[in-house]
Write a protein that holds these residues in place. Structure first.
Motif, PDB file in Angstrom:
ATOM      1  N   ASN A   1      -6.325  10.023  -2.154  1.00  0.00           N
ATOM      2  CA  ASN A   1      -7.281   8.935  -2.258  1.00  0.00           C
ATOM      3  C   ASN A   1      -8.066   9.116  -3.554  1.00  0.00           C
ATOM      4  O   ASN A   1      -8.998   9.886  -3.636  1.00  0.00           O
ATOM      5  CB  ASN A   1      -8.209   9.003  -1.034  1.00  0.00           C
TER       6      ASN A   1
ATOM      7  N   PRO B   1     -14.224   9.372   2.346  1.00  0.00           N
ATOM      8  CA  PRO B   1     -15.390  10.035   2.929  1.00  0.00           C
ATOM      9  C   PRO B   1     -16.540  10.036   1.918  1.00  0.00           C
ATOM     10  O   PRO B   1     -16.316  10.255   0.731  1.00  0.00           O
ATOM     11  CB  PRO B   1     -14.886  11.466   3.174  1.00  0.00           C
TER      12      PRO B   1
ATOM     13  N   THR C   1       0.838  -1.193   0.000  1.00  0.00           N
ATOM     14  CA  THR C   1       0.000   0.000   0.000  1.00  0.00           C
ATOM     15  C   THR C   1       0.874   1.244   0.000  1.00  0.00           C
ATOM     16  O   THR C   1       2.015   1.215   0.450  1.00  0.00           O
ATOM     17  CB  THR C   1      -0.975  -0.003   1.199  1.00  0.00           C
TER      18      THR C   1
HETATM   19  C1  WTA Z   1      -9.854   6.473   3.693  1.00  0.00           C
HETATM   20  C2  WTA Z   1      -9.457   1.004   2.603  1.00  0.00           C
HETATM   21  C3  WTA Z   1     -13.605   8.281   5.167  1.00  0.00           C
HETATM   22  C4  WTA Z   1      -9.009   7.029   4.817  1.00  0.00           C
HETATM   23  C5  WTA Z   1     -10.335   0.195   3.565  1.00  0.00           C
HETATM   24  C6  WTA Z   1      -8.056   5.891   5.114  1.00  0.00           C
HETATM   25  C7  WTA Z   1     -12.202   6.559   4.569  1.00  0.00           C
HETATM   26  C8  WTA Z   1      -7.814   5.312   3.749  1.00  0.00           C
HETATM   27  C9  WTA Z   1     -13.207   5.621   4.867  1.00  0.00           C
HETATM   28  C10 WTA Z   1      -7.428   3.864   3.796  1.00  0.00           C
HETATM   29  C11 WTA Z   1     -14.482   6.114   5.303  1.00  0.00           C
HETATM   30  C12 WTA Z   1     -11.416   4.572   4.218  1.00  0.00           C
HETATM   31  N1  WTA Z   1     -14.619   7.443   5.442  1.00  0.00           N
HETATM   32  N2  WTA Z   1     -12.403   7.874   4.731  1.00  0.00           N
HETATM   33  N3  WTA Z   1     -15.504   5.314   5.564  1.00  0.00           N
HETATM   34  N4  WTA Z   1     -12.684   4.392   4.635  1.00  0.00           N
HETATM   35  N5  WTA Z   1     -11.110   5.872   4.171  1.00  0.00           N
HETATM   36  O1  WTA Z   1      -5.770   1.456   3.031  1.00  0.00           O
HETATM   37  O2  WTA Z   1      -8.319   8.164   4.359  1.00  0.00           O
HETATM   38  O3  WTA Z   1      -7.067   1.534   0.858  1.00  0.00           O
HETATM   39  O4  WTA Z   1      -6.864   6.307   5.720  1.00  0.00           O
HETATM   40  O5  WTA Z   1      -8.161   0.998   3.051  1.00  0.00           O
HETATM   41  O6  WTA Z   1      -9.060   5.477   3.062  1.00  0.00           O
HETATM   42  O7  WTA Z   1      -7.366   3.320   2.511  1.00  0.00           O
HETATM   43  P1  WTA Z   1      -7.019   1.788   2.303  1.00  0.00           P
END
Ligand code: WTA
Length: 642
Positions: free
Chosen positions: A516, A384, A259
């Motif tokens: 993101n 978000p 990641t």
């Molecule tokens: C963002 C994905 C707001 C956040 C599962 C985090 C979110 C990053 C949410 C992780 C949510 C994930 N609301 N932001 N419900 N879910 N994020 O590692 O910035 O691909 O740190 O994991 O996504 O992304 P990852």
């Protein structure tokens, strides 16, 4: 007359607090050891644990160990233990790129296929602890390969099929994989993805791989390298379906998943066997309230953590029926999700805000063609969710009768951390609400001072939970430095958040140099290093910008070599270059040529200013007097794209 399901699911009626959940939260906070000693029983252990929590985030005795003296096998938990009670129940419904191209695999079938493939791996020399890289489409064989690795104690590393040969090579090399599993081609939205050709290209750069197993997906005519490549179907034909699961220590690694971080190359996030499986099983049940007869569809690809935890491990450890989707939301048309929900009878649907926004733009008629009466719960993950998309998801997709669980978590956390109760998910569009039992979020200011009450700050987690990542593959020091050094004694998430007067959390987004894009994490440093690898580029700085569908887009400032001015063709060339170097998801949305970048006198690029310009917020750039050459700012503002 309303049905029982409607009554249970009406978010506006169901406002009573979930007191059972509140009690679990209180119990976990009061006695984490006792709480997890009990919840650890969500899975089967070959040798029971006597130790439960053994963790410290302090530098002096830094350690994260859960259930450490227990032994288990993850694949036995996902398969064998269900055979007596639900052997003939469908474990996976595979839905291909073309609507109706489906396959139903029972727990018994899946068990046999996993055992056979585990024997194939063993026969090819894969041993406990070896790393196996998967570069596959969303086909049943991807789950078979993951579970077969788990069965023999090999560590899988799934690389998303959208990554370039270069990115794939880097990830194979970093974890020293000698074994790759792929398919001839993938199918996405009616297009073919040359997976095997990409593997061949990757292995020209990295020669350490001795075996490539190829699943036939499209039947494309592809070259096979004698002595290295073998066909999956040929190897499986005479493999035995008898393979005892390897007893693994709870802390033995289950998988690595790369990641993006704020600096450097992608990190190999390593997850454990015991703690991770307990966490995914418990959170799957807690957040989605899965019951027999439900059909769970998480639209994520297994190339991301959401696919690991909520397509494969959480659902299968819980004996659920899970959908694996090999297509895209807009193929063959914008009604694909809703038509598929009706056809399969999906009851719980879990997807990303970017997909919701993209489909919302196409209008309600695509949704209206379906009934969606089977649905009872909706979920959101990855970024978000803006209130407008939340409303549309709730009112149009869920017909106003399905609660939405907005789930916040990260690759590093292994599973969901903050989410509403599925029983009382009343509308707070954009809030993931409260932590799950055993999760201890805090908001801190820049100095690390813990902030109380309704406030805004940086989101940290004050104590460990079983699903926490255990290390960065090959670099334990980087693990500590990245997550535990900013705010000593706490895990730093990299996210900012607000907490309201009810104690509910609203994630505001990353506060570091991670962006993101469509719910996928991209490190700005990665895109920058791809850009500067181009011979015409002298320097590059990449920041996020608001994007209507993707959430964030990629905005690149590029300084070309002296004398080179660049034009639209150069811009296209550089965008294609990044696509080739990293993969389509890293393609800059906007690329501005910058004669110079704003730097401090000590040479540090002022990203704050670049971010503001990309956002179009140029009236308040803050103090630019510390810049070595403040005049570059006016020029950048003038030539801003968008
Ligand atoms: C963002 C994905 C707001 C956040 C599962 C985090 C979110 C990053 C949410 C992780 C949510 C994930 N609301 N932001 N419900 N879910 N994020 O590692 O910035 O691909 O740190 O994991 O996504 O992304 P990852």
């Amino acid at each position: 007359m309303t049905s029982a399901i409607q009554e249970r699911a009406d978010p506006d009626k169901n406002t009573a607090p979930d007191t059972a959940l509140q009690d679990r939260r209180a119990a976990a906070a009061a006695d984490p050891d006792g709480y997890w000693r009990d919840r650890g029983q969500a899975i089967d252990w070959i040798e029971p644990y006597t130790q439960v929590k053994d963790t410290s985030f302090d530098a002096a005795d830094f350690r994260i160990r859960w259930f450490a003296d227990g032994k288990l096998n993850v694949s036995a938990n996902c398969l064998d233990r269900h055979l007596d009670t639900r052997g003939d129940q469908v474990a996976i419904i595979w839905e291909g790129d073309e609507p109706g191209e489906t396959e139903r695999v029972t727990y018994r079938d899946l068990h046999a296929r996993v055992c056979k493939f585990a024997n194939v791996l063993k026969a090819q020399g894969v041993a406990k602890g070896d790393r196996v890289t998967l570069y596959m489409p969303m086909i049943v064989e991807a789950a078979v390969a993951m579970l077969a690795c788990a069965r023999i104690g090999a560590v899988h590393s799934v690389v998303f099929g959208g990554f370039s040969p270069d990115s794939l090579a880097g990830r194979i090399e970093d974890c020293g994989s000698t074994f790759v599993i792929t398919a001839d081609e993938g199918c996405r939205g009616g297009k073919r993805i040359p997976l095997k050709a990409n593997v061949d290209a990757a292995l020209e750069k990295y020669a350490g791989v001795t075996r490539v197993v190829v699943v036939r997906r499209t039947g494309a005519d592809i070259p096979m390298i004698a002595g290295r490549d073998i066909w999956y179907h040929e190897a499986m034909a005479d493999a035995s379906a008898d393979c005892a699961p390897e007893p693994m220590d709870a802390e033995d690694p289950l998988f690595i998943l790369y990641t993006s971080g704020s600096t450097g190359k992608p990190k190999g996030v390593l997850h454990s066997s015991g703690g991770y499986l307990v966490w995914t099983a418990v959170t799957f049940q807690e957040v989605f309230d899965y019951r027999d007869g439900d059909l769970f569809w998480c639209t994520a690809d297994v190339g991301w953590v959401t696919g690991h935890s909520y397509v494969v491990y959480g659902p299968l450890a819980s004996g659920a029926t899970t959908v694996m989707f090999d297509g895209v939301p807009n193929y063959p048309d914008h009604g694909r999700f809703w038509e598929t929900i009706d056809r399969l009878g999906v009851t719980i649907f879990y997807t990303a805000p970017t997909a919701i926004r993209a489909l919302m733009r196409e209008g309600d008629t695509w949704v209206a063609r379906s009934s969606r009466t089977s649905l009872r719960l909706l979920g959101s993950v990855g970024e978000p969710i803006n209130p407008e998309a939340w409303r549309w998801y709730h009112d149009v997709v869920g017909d106003g009768r399905c609660p939405i669980v907005d789930t916040w978590w990260q690759t590093e956390t292994g599973g969901i951390m903050i989410a509403p109760s599925p029983h009382t998910a009343v509308g707070k569009p954009g809030s993931a609400t409260k932590p799950l039992p055993g999760v201890m979020p805090q908001l801190v200011d820049a100095e690390g001072v813990v902030l109380d009450g309704a406030t805004e700050g940086n989101l940290v987690i004050a104590d460990s939970w079983p699903g926490q990542m255990r290390t960065v593959w090959g670099d334990h020091d980087r693990f500590f430095q990245t997550y535990f050094s900013t705010y000593p004694g706490k895990y730093f998430t990299g996210d900012g958040a607000r907490r309201d007067a009810d104690g509910d959390y609203w994630i505001t987004g990353r506060v570091d140099d991670v962006i993101n894009v469509s719910g996928h994490r991209m490190g700005t440093a990665e895109v920058e290093s791809a850009l500067v690898a181009h011979p015409r580029v002298a320097e590059a700085a990449v920041v996020g910008m608001p994007h209507e569908v993707k959430g964030q887009g990629i905005y690149a400032y590029v300084t070309l070599n002296a004398g080179d001015t660049g034009d639209d063709a150069t811009r296209d060339e550089l965008r294609a270059w990044v696509r080739r170097e990293i993969g389509p998801i890293a393609t800059p949305d906007a690329l501005q040529f910058a004669p110079a970048l704003p730097k401090t006198r000590s040479g540090k690029i002022m990203r704050r200013i670049l971010r503001k310009i990309a956002e179009g917020d140029t009236t308040n750039l803050g103090d630019i007097s510390t810049l070595a050459d403040p005049s570059v700012v006016a020029l950048l503002v003038k030539e801003r794209i968008g």
